[in-house]
Design an enzyme around this catalytic site. Sequence first.
Site, mmCIF file in Angstrom:
data_model
loop_
_atom_site.group_PDB
_atom_site.id
_atom_site.type_symbol
_atom_site.label_atom_id
_atom_site.label_comp_id
_atom_site.label_asym_id
_atom_site.label_seq_id
_atom_site.Cartn_x
_atom_site.Cartn_y
_atom_site.Cartn_z
ATOM 1 N N LYS A 48 42.504 34.216 32.660
ATOM 2 C CA LYS A 48 42.308 35.661 32.817
ATOM 3 C C LYS A 48 43.638 36.395 32.695
ATOM 4 O O LYS A 48 43.716 37.450 32.062
ATOM 5 C CB LYS A 48 41.629 35.959 34.170
ATOM 6 C CG LYS A 48 40.166 35.552 34.161
ATOM 7 C CD LYS A 48 39.536 35.509 35.548
ATOM 8 C CE LYS A 48 38.168 34.823 35.441
ATOM 9 N NZ LYS A 48 37.520 34.605 36.729
ATOM 10 N N GLN A 92 38.062 35.483 42.990
ATOM 11 C CA GLN A 92 37.775 34.230 42.284
ATOM 12 C C GLN A 92 36.956 33.318 43.204
ATOM 13 O O GLN A 92 37.370 33.004 44.316
ATOM 14 C CB GLN A 92 39.110 33.567 41.890
ATOM 15 C CG GLN A 92 38.962 32.340 41.024
ATOM 16 C CD GLN A 92 38.375 32.659 39.648
ATOM 17 O OE1 GLN A 92 38.748 33.628 38.992
ATOM 18 N NE2 GLN A 92 37.442 31.836 39.202
ATOM 19 N N ASP A 115 33.438 42.179 38.192
ATOM 20 C CA ASP A 115 32.638 40.951 38.071
ATOM 21 C C ASP A 115 31.142 41.255 38.189
ATOM 22 O O ASP A 115 30.313 40.390 37.942
ATOM 23 C CB ASP A 115 33.031 39.966 39.190
ATOM 24 C CG ASP A 115 33.813 38.785 38.661
ATOM 25 O OD1 ASP A 115 33.905 38.639 37.427
ATOM 26 O OD2 ASP A 115 34.321 37.998 39.481
#
Length: 279
Positions: A48, A92, A115
């Site tokens: 990322k 994450q 997300d």
Amino acid sequence: MEIIDGKKIQEEMIVELQETVKQLKTIPKLVIIQVGNYGPSNKYVAQKIKVGTSIGIDVEHINFEEEIEEEIILKKIDELNNDKNVHGVMVQLPLPKHLDEDKIVNKVSSNKDVDGLTTTNIGNLFDGKNAFIPCTALGVMELFKRYNIDLKGKNAVILGRSKLVGKPLIACLLNENATVTICHSKTENLSDITKNADILIVAIGKKYFVKQDMVKDDAVVIDVGINVEDGKIYGDVDFEDVKEKTSYITPVPNGVGRMTVISLMNNVIKAYKEQSKYW
Ligand code: NAP
């Protein structure tokens, strides 16, 4: 049969997003919160940072130690929610067991939830409202778009009902007027269902689970699976066995896997643009 080239699409999108970022007044910023040192998470975070930076996005990585208290993470997210220089915040996953994943994810303000995993975002997506689509599902939808695969009226079958992939795809496919069926480990007579799929999306995490006899002639087959064995990556679909029966098929690697990180960056730029309307 045409192979859907995730690598090519990813490369095209990187160039497009670089151009978009150059046009923005300031630099979009993504903050990734990681807890501990879980191997696969380290790899995903590194990807990322690499892709985001190559596009011109400022990616900050906050890595808390494994034993961190929940309150400290919640306070940090609150700070980031209120920082107008931060446009996207993501946690994450997975988090260590002592932390309440749901509470932490839902602390991210829905307009920075790149997300797409907060309850508010999921609700908006299912309500047909403006929402951040979880990145892998968004990547799958981008592949349909770029290959001009019309979903309207098509019989779409999803294998796997995860929060990250299968469930958001229900809403995405419905929004494109497909007729949607979702299957899982308790589904009976699975092959009877998959054999009727014009569009078959497989996200179950079982190497080569889908064989030729489960696929309709000329189906579009999208393989989300990533199964690692002896350092090699395998899909959930037996590509060689199935490919000749399909009209379009994604390979593994270089299919859907290529789309997830770039879709996250797409969401960061979407967040930037939406927030700059208010500031
Ligand atoms: P997950 O949380 O691992 O859940 C698996 C899903 O598959 C569950 O809904 C499960 O049903 C269902 N399932 C398991 N065995 C099945 C069977 N025999 N028949 C029908 N359904 C079955 O799912 P995920 O996180 O979406 O991951 C799925 C795969 O996609 C994994 O290989 C993962 O590595 C990969 N993935 C790839 C990307 C990417 O960027 N390409 C991103 C995310 C995930 P139940 O709900 O009944 O248990």
